[in-house]
Design an enzyme around this catalytic site. Structure first.
Site, PDB file in Angstrom:
ATOM      1  N   LYS A 111      -8.210  38.494 -16.298  1.00  0.00           N
ATOM      2  CA  LYS A 111      -8.638  36.247 -16.232  1.00  0.00           C
ATOM      3  C   LYS A 111      -8.951  35.657 -16.840  1.00  0.00           C
ATOM      4  CE  LYS A 111     -10.148  37.817 -11.312  1.00  0.00           C
ATOM      5  NZ  LYS A 111     -10.918  37.290 -10.425  1.00  0.00           N
ATOM      6  N   LYS A 193      -0.796  44.114  -6.816  1.00  0.00           N
ATOM      7  CA  LYS A 193      -1.380  44.114  -6.335  1.00  0.00           C
ATOM      8  C   LYS A 193      -1.279  43.392  -5.208  1.00  0.00           C
ATOM      9  CE  LYS A 193      -5.779  42.707  -7.244  1.00  0.00           C
ATOM     10  NZ  LYS A 193      -6.976  42.805  -7.063  1.00  0.00           N
ATOM     11  N   LYS A 196      -5.292  37.452  -3.073  1.00  0.00           N
ATOM     12  CA  LYS A 196      -4.654  36.249  -2.038  1.00  0.00           C
ATOM     13  C   LYS A 196      -5.123  35.399  -3.377  1.00  0.00           C
ATOM     14  CE  LYS A 196     -10.511  37.406  -1.968  1.00  0.00           C
ATOM     15  NZ  LYS A 196     -11.429  38.069  -1.561  1.00  0.00           N
TER      16      LYS A 196
HETATM   17  P1  TYM Z   1     -12.474  41.960  -3.497  1.00  0.00           P
HETATM   18  O1  TYM Z   1     -13.339  40.380  -2.810  1.00  0.00           O
HETATM   19  O2  TYM Z   1     -11.231  40.988  -4.884  1.00  0.00           O
HETATM   20  O3  TYM Z   1     -12.126  42.192  -2.082  1.00  0.00           O
HETATM   21  C1  TYM Z   1     -12.365  42.908  -1.518  1.00  0.00           C
HETATM   22  C2  TYM Z   1     -12.051  44.498  -1.781  1.00  0.00           C
HETATM   23  O4  TYM Z   1     -11.057  44.129  -1.009  1.00  0.00           O
HETATM   24  C3  TYM Z   1     -10.260  45.546  -1.915  1.00  0.00           C
HETATM   25  N1  TYM Z   1      -8.524  45.049  -1.697  1.00  0.00           N
HETATM   26  C4  TYM Z   1      -7.590  45.586  -1.918  1.00  0.00           C
HETATM   27  N2  TYM Z   1      -7.943  46.823  -0.864  1.00  0.00           N
HETATM   28  C5  TYM Z   1      -6.314  47.401  -1.043  1.00  0.00           C
HETATM   29  N3  TYM Z   1      -5.273  47.022  -1.802  1.00  0.00           N
HETATM   30  C6  TYM Z   1      -5.430  45.383  -1.633  1.00  0.00           C
HETATM   31  N4  TYM Z   1      -3.636  44.761  -2.668  1.00  0.00           N
HETATM   32  C7  TYM Z   1      -6.434  45.283  -2.604  1.00  0.00           C
HETATM   33  N5  TYM Z   1      -7.113  43.827  -2.493  1.00  0.00           N
HETATM   34  C8  TYM Z   1      -8.498  43.633  -2.593  1.00  0.00           C
HETATM   35  C9  TYM Z   1     -11.244  45.384  -3.063  1.00  0.00           C
HETATM   36  O5  TYM Z   1     -11.033  46.620  -4.007  1.00  0.00           O
HETATM   37  C10 TYM Z   1     -12.496  45.170  -2.940  1.00  0.00           C
HETATM   38  O6  TYM Z   1     -12.642  46.557  -2.053  1.00  0.00           O
HETATM   39  N6  TYM Z   1     -15.744  42.523  -6.846  1.00  0.00           N
HETATM   40  C11 TYM Z   1     -15.276  42.483  -5.272  1.00  0.00           C
HETATM   41  C12 TYM Z   1     -16.518  42.580  -4.872  1.00  0.00           C
HETATM   42  C13 TYM Z   1     -17.527  42.876  -4.334  1.00  0.00           C
HETATM   43  C14 TYM Z   1     -17.902  44.080  -4.727  1.00  0.00           C
HETATM   44  C15 TYM Z   1     -20.141  43.889  -4.980  1.00  0.00           C
HETATM   45  C16 TYM Z   1     -17.638  45.316  -4.137  1.00  0.00           C
HETATM   46  C17 TYM Z   1     -18.871  41.997  -5.377  1.00  0.00           C
HETATM   47  N7  TYM Z   1     -20.335  43.188  -5.300  1.00  0.00           N
HETATM   48  C18 TYM Z   1     -20.322  45.340  -4.506  1.00  0.00           C
HETATM   49  C19 TYM Z   1     -18.330  46.481  -3.767  1.00  0.00           C
HETATM   50  C20 TYM Z   1     -19.868  46.497  -4.051  1.00  0.00           C
HETATM   51  C21 TYM Z   1     -14.386  42.398  -5.729  1.00  0.00           C
HETATM   52  O7  TYM Z   1     -14.326  40.662  -6.410  1.00  0.00           O
HETATM   53  O8  TYM Z   1     -13.512  42.707  -4.227  1.00  0.00           O
END
Ligand code: TYM
Length: 329
Positions: A111, A193, A196
């Site tokens: 990023k 990957k 969104k």
């Molecule tokens: P985020 O919001 O980007 O994504 C949420 C969850 O979706 C999973 N994910 C995917 N899994 C499979 N294929 C994909 N293409 C794909 N894109 C996203 C992510 O791995 C995630 O599990 N940092 C985290 C949010 C967060 C968090 C936490 C997670 C903040 N605090 C504490 C767990 C525990 C994030 O940006 O996820």
């Protein structure tokens, strides 16, 4: 019974990747464990957000959690910014994190590629806040997709470092990554990957896309010129990704699907994939429409914030004591 914590950013409508890689597994876990599911809005503001849109996305994500099957009687569903303990512990953990290790996070590197001038310091200090989310609740297991593995490794390191340096108060969490679906790929560039925030809307299926859109996007998914429906991630990333999606959505194994489409072309295969996705998302979308403007949603989030605050504040008291913050009371 274990304690589970996971979070999703309200930075746009969730994709099929978010659902298959994360949310779907949350629903399965809540049957047997004590679960906390969070709408991590404070993480979302590490990049610019439009305020009204963010508010809308927060509510929408809450409704999607519930529509996907999160049961508020079993799990605690809440908004991160409504539980101040997250930023409190986030700060304490920033003070045990090293700039070097934060700069090594691949998500930060990706990023901030265009130079560091326009990059917020929040983007750099995002992982200690994520660690705080998890460590506040004595979390045993964190279900996430593969892209979060490095952040989880850091969380474990920070917990251990804090425990050794101050007092042994944090549970060191395990990461749980699904065997299939941990990394759903872009429909247009299947080596990247599904995200969104992709500028090309054809690259991802949103959880709220209607049938027509889903069919259109799957039909225009990039495959190859072999014409053979076979799982081979290296040489056939597009077809392999569609097979993975089909398999999780319909519950059929990849081998069964290879057989099913053995003498069929990609056209028929893609129709099958689209139908499996539509069947998976349809009941979620119907429930979503009922929930999105209901009062029930606010009540659930209010209760969730109270429950989460109660637990999190206990850990804040321990962490402050361990670090010597404030006064003895
Ligand atoms: P985020 O919001 O980007 O994504 C949420 C969850 O979706 C999973 N994910 C995917 N899994 C499979 N294929 C994909 N293409 C794909 N894109 C996203 C992510 O791995 C995630 O599990 N940092 C985290 C949010 C967060 C968090 C936490 C997670 C903040 N605090 C504490 C767990 C525990 C994030 O940006 O996820």
């Amino acid at each position: 019974m274990k304690t589970i914590f996971s979070g999703i950013q309200p930075s746009g409508t969730l994709t099929l990747g978010n659902y298959l890689g994360a949310m779907k597994n949350f629903v399965e876990m809540q049957e047997e464990h004590k679960c906390y599911f969070c709408i991590v809005d404070e993480h979302a503001i590490t990049v610019p957000q439009e305020r009204l849109k963010l508010r809308e996305n927060i509510k929408s994500l809450a409704a999607l959690y519930l529509a996907s099957g999160i049961n508020p009687e079993q799990s605690t569903l809440f908004i991160q910014s409504e539980v101040p303990a997250h930023t409190q512990l986030g700060w304490m953990l920033q003070c045990v994190s090293y700039i070097g290790e934060l700069e090594r996070m691949t998500q930060f590197k990706d990023k901030s590629q265009g130079g560091k001038e326009g990059v917020t310091s929040g983007l750099l200090t995002y992982p200690p806040l994520m660690a705080a989310d998890i460590l506040l609740y004595k979390t045993d297991v964190v279900p996430v997709g593969e892209d979060q593995k490095q952040h989880l490794e850091l969380t474990r390191n920070l917990a251990q470092r804090f425990n050794n340096k101050y007092n042994d108060i944090f549970t060191v969490p395990e990461v749980s990554i699904p065997k299939v679906g941990a990394r759903i790929m872009s429909l247009q560039e299947p080596t990247k990957k599904m995200s969104k925030s992709d500028e090309n809307q054809k690259a991802y299926i949103s959880m709220l896309d209607d049938e027509k859109k889903i069919l259109k996007k799957v039909k225009s998914a990039v495959t190859d010129s072999d014409g053979i429906v076979k799982y081979d991630k290296e040489n056939k990333p597009g077809v392999s990704n569609l097979l993975t999606i089909h398999s999780i959505c319909s519950g059929e194994s990849i081998e069964d699907l290879e057989q099913k489409y053995a003498d069929k072309g990609y056209g028929e295969f893609k129709e099958g994939v689209a139908n499996a996705v539509i069947e998976t998302l349809k009941p979620i979308q119907e429930r979503y429409e009922e929930l999105i403007h209901s009062e029930e949603l606010d009540d659930i989030l209010d209760r969730g914030a109270d429950q989460a605050s109660f637990e999190a504040n206990k850990m804040i008291r321990k962490a402050k004591k361990a670090m010597g913050l404030g006064r003895v009371k």
